[in-house]
Design a protein around this motif. Structure first.
Motif, mmCIF file in Angstrom:
data_model
loop_
_atom_site.group_PDB
_atom_site.id
_atom_site.type_symbol
_atom_site.label_atom_id
_atom_site.label_comp_id
_atom_site.label_asym_id
_atom_site.label_seq_id
_atom_site.Cartn_x
_atom_site.Cartn_y
_atom_site.Cartn_z
ATOM 1 N N LEU A 101 -4.412 48.589 35.957
ATOM 2 C CA LEU A 101 -4.431 49.902 36.595
ATOM 3 C C LEU A 101 -5.853 50.369 36.849
ATOM 4 N N ALA A 102 -6.734 50.188 35.861
ATOM 5 C CA ALA A 102 -8.132 50.577 36.041
ATOM 6 C C ALA A 102 -8.784 49.763 37.151
ATOM 7 N N GLY A 103 -8.509 48.453 37.188
ATOM 8 C CA GLY A 103 -9.066 47.613 38.245
ATOM 9 C C GLY A 103 -8.548 48.002 39.614
ATOM 10 N N ALA A 104 -7.251 48.336 39.700
ATOM 11 C CA ALA A 104 -6.684 48.756 40.977
ATOM 12 C C ALA A 104 -7.323 50.055 41.464
ATOM 13 N N CYS A 105 -7.564 50.990 40.551
ATOM 14 C CA CYS A 105 -8.226 52.247 40.933
ATOM 15 C C CYS A 105 -9.631 51.990 41.464
ATOM 16 N N ALA A 106 -10.366 51.087 40.796
ATOM 17 C CA ALA A 106 -11.719 50.759 41.252
ATOM 18 C C ALA A 106 -11.693 50.136 42.645
ATOM 19 N N LEU A 107 -10.744 49.220 42.875
ATOM 20 C CA LEU A 107 -10.621 48.597 44.190
ATOM 21 C C LEU A 107 -10.252 49.621 45.255
ATOM 22 N N SER A 108 -9.369 50.546 44.898
ATOM 23 C CA SER A 108 -8.921 51.538 45.867
ATOM 24 C C SER A 108 -10.059 52.438 46.328
ATOM 25 N N GLY A 114 3.697 56.884 53.019
ATOM 26 C CA GLY A 114 2.278 56.577 52.880
ATOM 27 C C GLY A 114 1.566 57.594 52.014
ATOM 28 N N VAL A 115 0.329 57.267 51.660
ATOM 29 C CA VAL A 115 -0.480 58.156 50.820
ATOM 30 C C VAL A 115 -1.767 58.561 51.537
ATOM 31 N N GLY A 116 -1.891 58.241 52.816
ATOM 32 C CA GLY A 116 -3.081 58.613 53.566
ATOM 33 C C GLY A 116 -3.184 60.123 53.740
ATOM 34 N N VAL A 131 -2.344 48.996 44.623
ATOM 35 C CA VAL A 131 -2.660 47.677 45.201
ATOM 36 C C VAL A 131 -2.062 47.554 46.603
ATOM 37 N N ALA A 132 -0.829 48.033 46.782
ATOM 38 C CA ALA A 132 -0.206 47.986 48.102
ATOM 39 C C ALA A 132 -0.994 48.804 49.119
ATOM 40 N N ASP A 133 -1.515 49.939 48.692
ATOM 41 C CA ASP A 133 -2.322 50.772 49.589
ATOM 42 C C ASP A 133 -3.619 50.061 49.974
ATOM 43 N N VAL A 134 -4.250 49.394 49.004
ATOM 44 C CA VAL A 134 -5.480 48.643 49.294
ATOM 45 C C VAL A 134 -5.191 47.509 50.270
ATOM 46 N N ASP A 194 0.653 51.528 56.629
ATOM 47 C CA ASP A 194 1.211 52.457 55.642
ATOM 48 C C ASP A 194 1.757 51.703 54.442
ATOM 49 N N VAL A 195 1.637 52.322 53.273
ATOM 50 C CA VAL A 195 2.010 51.658 52.040
ATOM 51 C C VAL A 195 3.500 51.340 51.993
ATOM 52 N N GLY A 196 4.323 52.132 52.678
ATOM 53 C CA GLY A 196 5.755 51.862 52.710
ATOM 54 C C GLY A 196 6.087 50.533 53.356
ATOM 55 N N ILE A 197 5.288 50.112 54.331
ATOM 56 C CA ILE A 197 5.500 48.812 54.973
ATOM 57 C C ILE A 197 5.134 47.690 54.019
ATOM 58 N N VAL A 198 4.025 47.848 53.303
ATOM 59 C CA VAL A 198 3.575 46.814 52.364
ATOM 60 C C VAL A 198 4.585 46.642 51.238
#
Length: 344
Positions: free
Chosen positions: A30-37, A196-198, A304-307, A319-323
């Motif tokens: 989770l921490a790594g995903a936040c950093a990537l995002s 989506g989260v945009g 991760v899906a958003d990234v 959009d994250v819903g597609i991923v």
């Protein structure tokens, strides 16, 4: 005792050390995903720019990008956690491995209610969207359970899945029928329905927090009851559980989570289906561990899906819903093949 009960008891006795190790892994992920995002997207930013952006400085374009991505990451984490937790609760309440806010029609009900509110009643505020989405999610959940309970055998997993799929299709069709004559809202609604989260902001996230916290608390408090329900209604009642109240309390928590997320992000599918199944492989079926693991893993998955959506569609975004649909559809097929007719 049945085979299901034997499997449940074996899961409850799983090693605490192993679960603690997986908890550390999930937290690091989770921490790594936040950093990537925060760092990846259309424009990549350095660690110094991330720190400057987090401190509130927006002197450069990269620092301004960081300031925008932080609430987006927070929303993805909250939405993913809510959907993962809601999916685990729904699967526990219905004892249905295919239960998911999307498959059971809960997201579609929330979406339809919001669209009707916009088109027919001029609803515009986020607070109104939240209450309307939760109401729609609750009505859809009750309707699906009522339809699935008809006939011999009561609410079997197969009947619930079929009732949910039919309800979701009907709700989506009615939503489109409402939107088509309304050119003034059609574009925004169709984009929102993808999920989506945009464009996330703290002002948009804040009104959702009370609903998410309430849903989280109700869901986590239902862990022991869900463990008892997994043994069967008769066994649960014999062990002191009030079956109807246990189901109602857990379901209310899931509805609050789904409604709040749908109001702000749109209907995002498959997170609630995929995450609990993966978490069961890691920590077993004890809901005292499964529910918090599903929340943490759901937040990680959606970030991760958003990234991924930002990277694969550069310079635009997917959009994250597609991923999540691309990720969830193969897992759904695998679950159906594994369970086969005997579990349905």
């Amino acid at each position: 005792m049945t085979n299901v009960s034997d499997a449940t008891l074996r899961g409850l006795r799983r090693s605490r050390q192993g679960r603690s190790a997986w908890l550390l892994v999930v937290l690091l992920a989770l921490a790594g995903a936040c950093a990537l995002s925060v760092s990846l997207g259309t424009r990549e930013v350095s660690l110094s720019e991330i720190l400057a952006g987090l401190s509130g400085r927006t002197d450069t374009m990269s620092q301004a990008v960081v300031a925008v991505r932080v609430p987006r990451t927070l929303l993805a984490a909250l939405a993913g956690a809510a959907l993962g937790l809601a999916g685990a609760v729904m699967q526990g309440v219905t004892r249905n491995p295919l239960a998911d806010p999307g498959i059971l029609g809960v997201n579609a009900g929330a979406s339809m209610a919001v669209v009707i509110g916009m088109a027919w009643f001029g609803m515009q505020t986020l607070g109104a969207f939240l209450w309307t989405a939760i109401l729609g999610a609750g009505v859809a959940a009750c309707f699906v359970y009522a339809i699935g309970s008809l006939g011999r055998g009561g609410a079997t997993p197969l009947k619930l899945a079929l009732a949910g799929a039919a309800t979701a299709i009907a709700a989506m069709s009615l939503t489109r029928a409402v939107v088509l004559p309304r050119n003034d809202i059609a574009g925004g609604v169709l984009s929102w329905q993808i999920g989506g989260v945009g464009g996330a902001t703290y002002d948009a996230i804040l009104p959702c927090l009370p609903f998410l916290v309430a849903g989280l608390v109700l869901s986590l408090l239902s862990a022991r009851s869900l463990n008892l329900l997994a043994l069967g209604d008769d066994a649960a009642a014999g062990l002191g559980a009030k079956v109807a109240w246990a189901r109602a309390g857990a379901a209310l928590g899931a509805v609050l989570l789904c409604g709040a997320v749908t109001a702000i992000c749109g209907p995002i599918g498959f997170v609630g289906l995929v995450v609990p199944h993966v978490c069961r492989l890691l920590v077993g079926v004890d809901h005292r561990w499964l529910l918090p693991f599903s929340a943490l893993s759901g937040g990680t998955l959606l970030i991760v899906a958003d990234v991924i959506g930002r990277i694969v569609a550069r310079p635009s975004e997917m959009d994250v819903g597609i991923v999540t649909a691309f990720i969830g559809a193969p897992v759904f097929i695998w679950i159906v093949r594994q369970r086969r007719v005997r579990d349905l």
